[in-house]
Design an enzyme around this catalytic site. Structure first.
Site, PDB file in Angstrom:
ATOM      1  N   CYS A 201       0.838  -1.201   0.000  1.00  0.00           N
ATOM      2  CA  CYS A 201       0.000   0.000   0.000  1.00  0.00           C
ATOM      3  C   CYS A 201       0.875   1.253   0.000  1.00  0.00           C
ATOM      4  O   CYS A 201       1.729   1.413   0.871  1.00  0.00           O
ATOM      5  CB  CYS A 201      -0.895  -0.011   1.238  1.00  0.00           C
ATOM      6  SG  CYS A 201      -1.837   1.511   1.456  1.00  0.00           S
ATOM      7  N   ASP A 338      21.168   0.605 -15.790  1.00  0.00           N
ATOM      8  CA  ASP A 338      20.988  -0.628 -15.015  1.00  0.00           C
ATOM      9  C   ASP A 338      20.051  -1.558 -15.783  1.00  0.00           C
ATOM     10  O   ASP A 338      18.896  -1.227 -16.025  1.00  0.00           O
ATOM     11  CB  ASP A 338      20.383  -0.232 -13.658  1.00  0.00           C
ATOM     12  CG  ASP A 338      20.141  -1.411 -12.741  1.00  0.00           C
ATOM     13  OD1 ASP A 338      20.144  -2.567 -13.227  1.00  0.00           O
ATOM     14  OD2 ASP A 338      19.921  -1.183 -11.547  1.00  0.00           O
TER      15      ASP A 338
END
Length: 412
Positions: A201, A338
């Site tokens: 959440c 990355d």
């Protein structure tokens, strides 16, 4: 219209002229469109130029990790039913590129602007938008935007108390949390295929429950809002419950979702769904995406996929096996350096396709495909991959700079 009732200051005019001259020089030197360098020069000469250029426009901002360039284009087409539009249609979506785009639209009524997620709050401050469309937030450029929740928080703080009508995807918990600080939100059920950035959440950190298409936090009660617009199959449902057919030349469920959000934005400006959706049919390709090109005697369809959410949606578009697939991945500055995100993509969805791997980081991708038990061949370049591919149309999927490399090679 813009530029008439409130002319630009002499300084702003000088900045616009200088920016255009630098952009033209950059184009002449073969260094791309020149919009970014032109915008940088213009903003150096007048730091308030973006705000000045936007002041007589009805501005729409579009931000998301995936789909913002296409949605910007669809909204621009829809709003042309109500007046002239200026837009950064080629995707230069940081302040310099946006400034450049607006400088070219002195007679426009609407400014439809794609904004990089990190710059949304600042651009919203400068342009005083009437409407902001928020589509999704997912992992992307891991070296630059480390955490999606930080971006959501940046949006939430930047949009708090905004006068803009926010059109937001109620199926993405991060977008809902970000948009909930705004007093005027229109919720669109646009769907969310990629869910791996929204298991906790955003409000309290609790575990999200996801029964069916619904979602809620069992700990703090944060939950999916009730939408007033929805994508339902091949139709958009409007707030009155009427279903409007979506006819697009762009493929896939994700583009239907983009069309649903775009129809909701168009309605804010008084363009009815039927008119908006009919106009969206004109869009065949967006900055080369979805184009089918001829190369070395073969048909290649060019597909852009920049991050796990994008790859997942793109796999759902491609023709069934044994259609050959070429995958190209780079890790330059504009892609994010990355490549660990490759491990978040489910490459087993390519089982049965002959796969050919190219790009700067082809060996990173090869390791990932090996682990996913896929049959593939590593090639030196596009030409070799096309020569080795079995007959039939070839699907070519590439991330951002790899996609630009491909377009240059095929002359698109």
């Amino acid at each position: 219209m813009a530029g008439n009732s409130d002319p630009l200051t002499p300084r702003a005019k000088l900045a616009v002229t200088a920016g255009k001259a630098v952009a033209a020089a950059s184009r002449a030197a073969g260094r791309g469109s020149g919009s970014v360098i032109g915008g940088r020069v213009a903003l150096k000469l007048d730091p308030d130029l973006l705000a000045r250029l936007a002041q007589n426009l009805d501005v729409v901002l579009v931000s998301a990790t995936n789909g913002k360039t296409t949605t910007t284009r669809l909204i621009a087409e829809a709003l042309r039913a109500a007046g002239e539009v200026v837009s950064n249609a080629l995707g230069a979506n940081m302040p310099a590129g946006i400034t450049s785009a607006l400088a070219g639209g002195s007679e426009a009524k609407f400014g439809v602007i794609e904004v990089d997620e990190k710059y949304l709050a600042g651009v919203a401050r400068d342009t005083d938008p009437k409407c902001i469309a928020l589509l999704n937030l997912s992992r992307d450029q891991l070296d630059r935007a480390a955490e999606t929740r930080m971006l959501a928080e940046n949006w939430r703080e930047g949009l708090a108390g905004s006068k803009a009508v926010v059109v937001a995807n109620c199926d993405d918990p991060l977008v809902v949390w970000a948009a909930s600080s705004s007093p005027n939100v229109i919720w669109v059920a646009a769907g969310q295929m990629w869910k791996d950035d929204a298991w906790s959440c955003p409000s309290c950190g609790g575990v999200m429950q996801r029964p069916g298409d619904d979602w809620f936090c069992g700990e703090c009660g944060f939950r999916r809002p009730t939408p007033t617009w929805a994508l339902s199959g091949d139709h958009v449902l409007d707030p009155h419950g009427s279903a409007w057919p979506i006819h697009l030349q762009l493929p896939g469920r994700a583009n239907k979702a983009n069309a649903a959000s775009s129809a909701a934005v168009a309605a804010v400006f008084g363009v009815p769904p039927q008119v908006a959706l009919e106009r969206m049919y004109q869009v065949q390709a967006v900055a080369g995406r979805y184009d089918v090109v001829q190369f070395e005697g073969r048909d290649l369809r060019l597909l852009l996929a920049k991050n796990p959410a994008g790859w997942l949606e793109t796999f759902s578009l491609i023709d069934p096996p044994p259609t050959p697939v070429i995958l190209s991945v780079n890790a330059r500055g504009a892609d994010g350096t990355d490549t660990s995100w490759l491990w978040d993509v489910d490459y087993t969805r390519l089982t049965g396709h002959p796969i050919f791997v190219i790009g700067d980081r082809k060996l990173d991708l090869a390791v990932r495909l090996e682990v996913a038990n896929q049959h593939f061949q590593v090639c030196d370049n596009l030409d070799q991959a096309v020569q080795m591919a079995p007959p039939g149309r070839i699907e070519v999927i590439a991330n951002y700079t790899a996609f630009q490399d491909l377009r240059r090679r095929v002359g698109n």
